[in-house]
Design a protein around this motif. Structure first.
Motif, PDB file in Angstrom:
ATOM      1  N   MET A  19       2.336   5.189  -2.097  1.00 16.18           N
ATOM      2  CA  MET A  19       2.063   6.415  -2.843  1.00 16.18           C
ATOM      3  C   MET A  19       3.195   6.646  -3.833  1.00 16.18           C
ATOM      4  O   MET A  19       4.372   6.588  -3.467  1.00 16.18           O
ATOM      5  CB  MET A  19       1.973   7.606  -1.881  1.00 16.18           C
ATOM      6  CG  MET A  19       1.618   8.916  -2.554  1.00 16.18           C
ATOM      7  SD  MET A  19      -0.121   9.010  -3.016  1.00 16.18           S
ATOM      8  CE  MET A  19      -0.867   9.146  -1.385  1.00 16.18           C
TER       9      MET A  19
ATOM     10  N   ASP B 127       4.813   9.444  -6.065  1.00 16.85           N
ATOM     11  CA  ASP B 127       4.842  10.899  -6.194  1.00 16.85           C
ATOM     12  C   ASP B 127       5.972  11.259  -7.151  1.00 16.85           C
ATOM     13  O   ASP B 127       7.100  11.514  -6.738  1.00 16.85           O
ATOM     14  CB  ASP B 127       5.052  11.539  -4.818  1.00 16.85           C
ATOM     15  CG  ASP B 127       4.826  13.054  -4.829  1.00 16.85           C
ATOM     16  OD1 ASP B 127       4.707  13.628  -5.935  1.00 16.85           O
ATOM     17  OD2 ASP B 127       4.770  13.652  -3.747  1.00 16.85           O
TER      18      ASP B 127
ATOM     19  N   ASP C 131       0.878  -1.180   0.000  1.00 14.56           N
ATOM     20  CA  ASP C 131       0.000   0.000   0.000  1.00 14.56           C
ATOM     21  C   ASP C 131       0.910   1.223   0.000  1.00 14.56           C
ATOM     22  O   ASP C 131       1.550   1.530   0.999  1.00 14.56           O
ATOM     23  CB  ASP C 131      -0.891  -0.020   1.245  1.00 14.56           C
ATOM     24  CG  ASP C 131      -2.006   1.022   1.180  1.00 14.56           C
ATOM     25  OD1 ASP C 131      -1.834   2.038   0.472  1.00 14.56           O
ATOM     26  OD2 ASP C 131      -3.042   0.830   1.835  1.00 14.56           O
TER      27      ASP C 131
ATOM     28  N   ARG D 212       0.516  12.438  -8.466  1.00 14.52           N
ATOM     29  CA  ARG D 212       0.503  11.538  -7.308  1.00 14.52           C
ATOM     30  C   ARG D 212      -0.547  10.449  -7.513  1.00 14.52           C
ATOM     31  O   ARG D 212      -1.679  10.732  -7.904  1.00 14.52           O
ATOM     32  CB  ARG D 212       0.202  12.313  -6.020  1.00 14.52           C
ATOM     33  CG  ARG D 212       1.242  13.364  -5.683  1.00 14.52           C
ATOM     34  CD  ARG D 212       0.806  14.267  -4.533  1.00 14.52           C
ATOM     35  NE  ARG D 212       0.738  13.525  -3.272  1.00 14.52           N
ATOM     36  CZ  ARG D 212      -0.351  13.425  -2.522  1.00 14.52           C
ATOM     37  NH1 ARG D 212      -1.488  13.984  -2.923  1.00 14.52           N
ATOM     38  NH2 ARG D 212      -0.327  12.757  -1.378  1.00 14.52           N
ATOM     39  N   THR D 213      -0.149   9.216  -7.262  1.00 16.21           N
ATOM     40  CA  THR D 213      -1.035   8.061  -7.392  1.00 16.21           C
ATOM     41  C   THR D 213      -0.930   7.192  -6.147  1.00 16.21           C
ATOM     42  O   THR D 213       0.174   6.819  -5.741  1.00 16.21           O
ATOM     43  CB  THR D 213      -0.654   7.200  -8.620  1.00 16.21           C
ATOM     44  OG1 THR D 213      -0.762   7.978  -9.807  1.00 16.21           O
ATOM     45  CG2 THR D 213      -1.556   5.983  -8.729  1.00 16.21           C
ATOM     46  N   ARG D 214      -2.064   6.875  -5.563  1.00 21.48           N
ATOM     47  CA  ARG D 214      -2.062   5.901  -4.475  1.00 21.48           C
ATOM     48  C   ARG D 214      -2.340   4.524  -5.075  1.00 21.48           C
ATOM     49  O   ARG D 214      -3.217   4.380  -5.935  1.00 21.48           O
ATOM     50  CB  ARG D 214      -3.146   6.220  -3.451  1.00 21.48           C
ATOM     51  CG  ARG D 214      -3.146   5.203  -2.298  1.00 21.48           C
ATOM     52  CD  ARG D 214      -4.339   5.296  -1.394  1.00 21.48           C
ATOM     53  NE  ARG D 214      -4.355   4.175  -0.458  1.00 21.48           N
ATOM     54  CZ  ARG D 214      -5.330   3.933   0.397  1.00 21.48           C
ATOM     55  NH1 ARG D 214      -6.375   4.731   0.441  1.00 21.48           N
ATOM     56  NH2 ARG D 214      -5.276   2.891   1.205  1.00 21.48           N
ATOM     57  N   TYR D 215      -1.588   3.513  -4.643  1.00 24.95           N
ATOM     58  CA  TYR D 215      -1.864   2.165  -5.114  1.00 24.95           C
ATOM     59  C   TYR D 215      -1.944   1.221  -3.922  1.00 24.95           C
ATOM     60  O   TYR D 215      -1.341   1.441  -2.884  1.00 24.95           O
ATOM     61  CB  TYR D 215      -0.799   1.682  -6.111  1.00 24.95           C
ATOM     62  CG  TYR D 215       0.530   1.306  -5.489  1.00 24.95           C
ATOM     63  CD1 TYR D 215       0.769   0.002  -5.046  1.00 24.95           C
ATOM     64  CD2 TYR D 215       1.536   2.249  -5.344  1.00 24.95           C
ATOM     65  CE1 TYR D 215       1.984  -0.339  -4.469  1.00 24.95           C
ATOM     66  CE2 TYR D 215       2.755   1.915  -4.771  1.00 24.95           C
ATOM     67  CZ  TYR D 215       2.969   0.616  -4.339  1.00 24.95           C
ATOM     68  OH  TYR D 215       4.166   0.276  -3.760  1.00 24.95           O
ATOM     69  N   ARG D 216      -2.726   0.168  -4.104  1.00 21.38           N
ATOM     70  CA  ARG D 216      -2.870  -0.847  -3.063  1.00 21.38           C
ATOM     71  C   ARG D 216      -2.987  -2.206  -3.729  1.00 21.38           C
ATOM     72  O   ARG D 216      -3.805  -2.392  -4.635  1.00 21.38           O
ATOM     73  CB  ARG D 216      -4.110  -0.577  -2.203  1.00 21.38           C
ATOM     74  CG  ARG D 216      -4.325  -1.583  -1.086  1.00 21.38           C
ATOM     75  CD  ARG D 216      -5.446  -1.114  -0.165  1.00 21.38           C
ATOM     76  NE  ARG D 216      -6.746  -1.118  -0.806  1.00 21.38           N
ATOM     77  CZ  ARG D 216      -7.594  -2.166  -0.798  1.00 21.38           C
ATOM     78  NH1 ARG D 216      -7.251  -3.283  -0.180  1.00 21.38           N
ATOM     79  NH2 ARG D 216      -8.765  -2.076  -1.375  1.00 21.38           N
TER      80      ARG D 216
END
Length: 374
Positions: free
Chosen positions: A193, A195, A191, A220-224
């Protein structure tokens, strides 16, 4: 020819839209190439600052436009003539609708269909929107885009007021989008980020983006990670926190895990063997945005996976229920590893039960034959 520079005040209905879309609405004679040239030479300005066609404008801002040929007396601007859609196109447009109310549609865009037209692109969502006008006087309007090979939820405004409202929310990042992707390999951090600033890659004519820490725009991308298939592939949930072109594709390739089927950014490393489709595995799974009618109501829509993506999920042993049980747009926290295992076990149990039922069914059909043998 008029020598006067023209100035226009951005109205409320245009709040949040891209500058090139503003020109398309209000000065259609100024094509994209002309607007781009004005931008390059510094003649195009918003509130006195140099502007580019991709910049978004806000209500009340002043757009400075260079002089143009004055229209001839008695000659009106030609109306845009759109070709008549065939019955198959009308049916196809209807089949994409997965949500509808008085202000908006949500379409489940299939992979391979462009959102807007362009050079050599004649088939696109924008060209089909006339099929969805219904009782409204105005034509439905695009408020955001998906890449041609990206499938999933695409919001369409049915009125100018809704278009302005949605555009403002997209530019303000209050609209939430959630994507599913299959990526090559398994990220070290489950989990995280990403950037990394993004800019147009030189020499590609703006067709390709790349990470550029000096000249790039913030991205910026959040991934999980939801599940993994050994070390071969991972199923990830992606939430873009900015809206750069090809952002998710560039970011995943940049950390060494290109999206399966994305040869543009992952090259040959983006393809898996073993019967996995070579199409791109990036899908806009869910979109959530405040409704223009207010009162706290939201448009919150989930789009089913396209056939090739669903088949790859099945081949790799991934369970769709895991992704929907808890995602980044929910208030609930992500599932723990133990909760994931529990869901997976329950799913496996139900599958075994179904298979036992199928075997019993086959046994019942063969019963009379066994009786005859006796």
């Amino acid at each position: 020819m008029s020598k006067d520079v023209r100035q226009f005040i951005v109205q409320a209905d245009d709040d949040g839209i891209r500058l090139d879309r503003w020109f398309k609405r209000h000065l259609p004679d100024a094509n994209f190439n002309l607007v781009s040239r004005w931008a390059r030479t510094g003649q195009l300005r918003v509130d006195g600052a140099r502007a580019t066609p991709g910049d978004r404008v806000a209500a009340g801002q002043t757009i400075r436009v260079p002089p143009a040929d004055a229209p001839k007396p008695g000659v009106s601007k030609p109306k845009i003539v759109r070709r008549k859609l065939s019955e198959d196109e009308l049916d196809f447009a209807e089949s994409m609708v997965i949500y509808k109310d008085e202000q908006a549609f949500v379409l489940n865009k299939p992979p391979g269909l462009a959102t807007q037209g362009g050079t050599k692109t004649t088939e696109h969502v924008d060209g089909l929107l006339g099929a969805l006008q219904y009782e409204n006087e105005g034509r439905p309007k695009l408020v955001h885009r998906l890449d041609k090979d990206t499938s999933g939820a695409l919001l369409i405004a049915r009125t100018s007021r809704a278009a302005a409202y949605f555009s403002k929310h997209f530019s303000g990042r209050s609209a939430k989008k959630l994507y599913w992707a299959l990526v090559v390999g398994v990220p070290d951090i489950e989990d995280g980020m990403i950037d990394l600033p993004i800019a147009k890659q030189p020499g590609t004519g703006g067709e390709k983006m790349h990470v550029d820490t000096k000249e790039g725009q913030p991205a910026r991308t959040r991934y999980r990670m939801i599940e993994q298939a050994g070390n071969r592939c991972a199923w990830v949930e992606l939430q873009p926190l900015t809206g750069r072109t090809h952002q998710l594709r560039v970011h995943m390739a940049a950390i060494g895990h290109p999206i399966v089927g994305d040869g543009k950014y992952g090259l040959q490393d983006a393809f898996l063997t073993g019967g996995i489709s070579r199409k791109m595995h990036l899908h806009a799974r869910r979109i959530r945005i405040d409704h223009p009618d207010g009162d706290g109501e939201k448009i919150d829509v989930t789009a089913d996976l396209p056939e090739h993506f669903a088949e790859s999920m099945k081949t790799l042993g991934f369970d769709v229920a895991l992704g929907d049980a808890s995602d980044a747009l929910d208030d609930r926290p992500p599932l723990s590893r133990e909760q994931k295992k529990s869901i997976a076990k329950a799913h496996a149990k139900s599958v075994r039960k179904e298979r036992r039922g199928e075997r019993r069914g086959r046994g019942e059909r063969t019963g009379p034959r066994d009786a005859k043998k006796k």
